[in-house]
Design a protein around this motif. Structure first.
Motif, PDB file in Angstrom:
ATOM      1  N   VAL A 148       0.836  -1.205   0.000  1.00  0.00           N
ATOM      2  CA  VAL A 148       0.000   0.000   0.000  1.00  0.00           C
ATOM      3  C   VAL A 148       0.870   1.253   0.000  1.00  0.00           C
ATOM      4  N   THR A 149       1.974   1.223   0.734  1.00  0.00           N
ATOM      5  CA  THR A 149       2.886   2.365   0.758  1.00  0.00           C
ATOM      6  C   THR A 149       3.429   2.659  -0.631  1.00  0.00           C
ATOM      7  N   LYS A 150       3.820   1.622  -1.367  1.00  0.00           N
ATOM      8  CA  LYS A 150       4.365   1.820  -2.713  1.00  0.00           C
ATOM      9  C   LYS A 150       3.310   2.381  -3.674  1.00  0.00           C
ATOM     10  N   ILE A 151       2.059   1.942  -3.514  1.00  0.00           N
ATOM     11  CA  ILE A 151       0.985   2.477  -4.354  1.00  0.00           C
ATOM     12  C   ILE A 151       0.777   3.964  -4.082  1.00  0.00           C
ATOM     13  N   LEU A 152       0.689   4.328  -2.809  1.00  0.00           N
ATOM     14  CA  LEU A 152       0.508   5.732  -2.448  1.00  0.00           C
ATOM     15  C   LEU A 152       1.712   6.564  -2.865  1.00  0.00           C
ATOM     16  N   LEU A 153       2.920   6.010  -2.717  1.00  0.00           N
ATOM     17  CA  LEU A 153       4.129   6.732  -3.103  1.00  0.00           C
ATOM     18  C   LEU A 153       4.147   6.993  -4.605  1.00  0.00           C
ATOM     19  N   ALA A 154       3.699   6.019  -5.403  1.00  0.00           N
ATOM     20  CA  ALA A 154       3.646   6.208  -6.856  1.00  0.00           C
ATOM     21  C   ALA A 154       2.722   7.360  -7.223  1.00  0.00           C
ATOM     22  N   VAL A 155       1.576   7.453  -6.525  1.00  0.00           N
ATOM     23  CA  VAL A 155       0.644   8.557  -6.774  1.00  0.00           C
ATOM     24  C   VAL A 155       1.293   9.893  -6.427  1.00  0.00           C
ATOM     25  N   VAL A 156       1.984   9.945  -5.291  1.00  0.00           N
ATOM     26  CA  VAL A 156       2.619  11.186  -4.850  1.00  0.00           C
ATOM     27  C   VAL A 156       3.732  11.597  -5.816  1.00  0.00           C
ATOM     28  N   LEU A 157       4.567  10.648  -6.225  1.00  0.00           N
ATOM     29  CA  LEU A 157       5.660  10.972  -7.153  1.00  0.00           C
ATOM     30  C   LEU A 157       5.118  11.464  -8.492  1.00  0.00           C
ATOM     31  N   ALA A 158       4.033  10.844  -8.978  1.00  0.00           N
ATOM     32  CA  ALA A 158       3.426  11.307 -10.228  1.00  0.00           C
ATOM     33  C   ALA A 158       2.896  12.733 -10.075  1.00  0.00           C
ATOM     34  N   THR A 159       2.308  13.023  -8.910  1.00  0.00           N
ATOM     35  CA  THR A 159       1.796  14.373  -8.658  1.00  0.00           C
ATOM     36  C   THR A 159       2.923  15.397  -8.613  1.00  0.00           C
ATOM     37  N   LEU A 160       4.014  15.056  -7.941  1.00  0.00           N
ATOM     38  CA  LEU A 160       5.147  15.975  -7.854  1.00  0.00           C
ATOM     39  C   LEU A 160       5.797  16.179  -9.218  1.00  0.00           C
ATOM     40  N   ALA A 161       5.817  15.133 -10.040  1.00  0.00           N
ATOM     41  CA  ALA A 161       6.334  15.281 -11.406  1.00  0.00           C
ATOM     42  C   ALA A 161       5.456  16.246 -12.195  1.00  0.00           C
ATOM     43  N   LEU A 162       4.144  16.158 -12.026  1.00  0.00           N
ATOM     44  CA  LEU A 162       3.225  17.086 -12.688  1.00  0.00           C
ATOM     45  C   LEU A 162       3.501  18.516 -12.242  1.00  0.00           C
ATOM     46  N   VAL A 163       3.694  18.711 -10.947  1.00  0.00           N
ATOM     47  CA  VAL A 163       3.991  20.051 -10.432  1.00  0.00           C
ATOM     48  C   VAL A 163       5.290  20.581 -11.037  1.00  0.00           C
ATOM     49  N   ALA A 164       6.309  19.733 -11.119  1.00  0.00           N
ATOM     50  CA  ALA A 164       7.590  20.159 -11.673  1.00  0.00           C
ATOM     51  C   ALA A 164       7.446  20.577 -13.135  1.00  0.00           C
ATOM     52  N   VAL A 165       6.713  19.797 -13.914  1.00  0.00           N
ATOM     53  CA  VAL A 165       6.499  20.135 -15.329  1.00  0.00           C
ATOM     54  C   VAL A 165       5.715  21.436 -15.445  1.00  0.00           C
ATOM     55  N   ALA A 166       4.679  21.590 -14.616  1.00  0.00           N
ATOM     56  CA  ALA A 166       3.865  22.803 -14.662  1.00  0.00           C
ATOM     57  C   ALA A 166       4.683  24.037 -14.298  1.00  0.00           C
ATOM     58  N   ALA A 167       5.512  23.920 -13.262  1.00  0.00           N
ATOM     59  CA  ALA A 167       6.334  25.058 -12.847  1.00  0.00           C
ATOM     60  C   ALA A 167       7.360  25.420 -13.917  1.00  0.00           C
ATOM     61  N   ALA A 168       7.920  24.409 -14.561  1.00  0.00           N
ATOM     62  CA  ALA A 168       8.898  24.668 -15.616  1.00  0.00           C
ATOM     63  C   ALA A 168       8.242  25.281 -16.854  1.00  0.00           C
ATOM     64  N   ALA A 169       6.991  24.881 -17.127  1.00  0.00           N
ATOM     65  CA  ALA A 169       6.297  25.375 -18.321  1.00  0.00           C
ATOM     66  C   ALA A 169       5.611  26.712 -18.095  1.00  0.00           C
ATOM     67  N   GLY A 170       5.404  27.070 -16.831  1.00  0.00           N
ATOM     68  CA  GLY A 170       4.686  28.301 -16.524  1.00  0.00           C
ATOM     69  C   GLY A 170       5.541  29.535 -16.732  1.00  0.00           C
ATOM     70  N   PRO A 171       4.923  30.709 -16.660  1.00  0.00           N
ATOM     71  CA  PRO A 171       5.661  31.965 -16.830  1.00  0.00           C
ATOM     72  C   PRO A 171       6.622  32.208 -15.675  1.00  0.00           C
ATOM     73  N   HIS A 172       7.758  32.793 -15.992  1.00  0.00           N
ATOM     74  CA  HIS A 172       8.756  33.087 -14.958  1.00  0.00           C
ATOM     75  C   HIS A 172       8.389  34.400 -14.285  1.00  0.00           C
ATOM     76  N   ALA A 173       8.008  34.312 -13.023  1.00  0.00           N
ATOM     77  CA  ALA A 173       7.658  35.524 -12.279  1.00  0.00           C
ATOM     78  C   ALA A 173       8.337  35.547 -10.921  1.00  0.00           C
ATOM     79  N   GLY A 174       9.229  34.606 -10.700  1.00  0.00           N
ATOM     80  CA  GLY A 174       9.857  34.467  -9.390  1.00  0.00           C
ATOM     81  C   GLY A 174      10.702  35.665  -9.017  1.00  0.00           C
TER      82      GLY A 174
END
Length: 300
Positions: A148-174
């Motif tokens: 169960v831990t590995k299943i939940l971890l896979a979901v979390v890692l996929a979510t964090l990968a999505l966040v990373a792609v979104a942040a990289a693709a988004g406008p630079h305003a930092g």
């Protein structure tokens, strides 16, 4: 002649490096990764990456000590066992109860966080249900817990990968401006690095779950150090990368004041339609951390 009362049977060693690492990484990628960057950025400002590095170094020092102790005393109980073996019964007793008390409070907080992510109006019933279900998973044995831990971890890692792609693709305003405690823009002082690193350090602390499960790890002298350092290394890379991307994309004031910086990063990007995925991933992260906490408390 009275017969001796048999002691508890030893637990079976079923966890390999992959399962042990997954449990440690799942503990470190709990709800904290979705919220910790905002208060840390408010304290450290442009020095946020330095704060992550400082927290990683401190966590590494502690992790090495934990790995050595767990390899030397590969029994369930973690700090209770080490304190008892090295210092005596009372230090071990206090260490064990300190762990159980603190982690029981952490279980409650993590369960309620899950409830608020899913349905704020039903947070408490959902929190109770999560504790009951995950306790049931824990009672089924360590192999089910690891699965169960590995299943939940896979979901979390996929979510964090999505966040990373979104942040990289988004406008630079930092920006690189420090936010002071009063909410205003401050100077570029580095005094906030240490308190920010203290916040981030707590997000790294999940590697201790591996040590607590020492009695169920195969070849503990080899597996435990590899799993602890592997989980910590993976978490460090993820935290450092996310911190850099969030600083690059979000304005300094928004990052420092946000209650959901990863959700804000996705909402401000071309992938804004995936914002509900981040909420789902946050809930999964809460469950993963909660399962690891329940597992550790039960073994102690």
């Amino acid at each position: 002649m009275a017969q001796a009362i048999p002691g508890p049977a030893p637990l079976q060693r079923r966890l390999g490096v992959v399962d042990s690492t997954a449990i440690g990484l799942g503990s470190m990628l709990g709800a904290g990764v979705f919220v910790v960057f905002s208060p840390a950025a408010a304290l450290a400002g442009p020095w946020l990456l330095v704060a992550v590095a400082v927290a990683g170094v401190v966590a590494y020092c502690n992790a090495v000590a934990s790995a050595q102790l767990a390899a030397r005393y590969p029994s369930s109980g973690g700090t209770y066992v080490y304190g008892r073996q090295r210092l005596g019964e009372w230090p071990g007793f206090l260490a064990g109860w300190g762990f159980v008390t603190g982690k029981t409070a952490s279980c409650a907080a993590m369960a309620l966080t899950f409830g608020h992510y899913v349905a704020p109006g039903l947070a408490t019933p959902l929190a109770v249900a999560a504790v009951v279900v995950l306790t049931g998973v824990n009672l089924l044995g360590i192999t089910r817990t690891a699965l169960v831990t590995k299943i939940l971890l896979a979901v979390v890692l996929a979510t964090l990968a999505l966040v990373a792609v979104a942040a990289a693709a988004g406008p630079h305003a930092g920006g690189f401006t420090v936010i002071d405690a009063g909410g205003g823009l401050g100077d570029d002082s580095a005094w906030g690095v240490l308190p920010a690193a203290g916040l981030i350090f707590f997000a790294f602390a999940g590697y201790a779950r591996i040590a607590t499960l020492g009695e169920e790890v195969k070849d503990p002298a080899t597996t435990i150090p590899r799993a602890i350092l592997g989980a910590l290394g993976g978490a460090f890379v993820i935290y450092l990368g996310l911190a850099a991307l969030l600083q690059w994309q979000l304005p300094a004031g928004q990052l420092a004041r946000s209650t959901a910086p990863l959700l804000d990063a996705v909402a401000a990007s071309p992938l804004h339609g995936f914002a509900p995925v981040v909420q789902f991933g946050s809930a999964a992260a809460c469950l993963g951390a909660l399962l690891a906490l329940i597992t550790g408390v039960g073994r102690t």
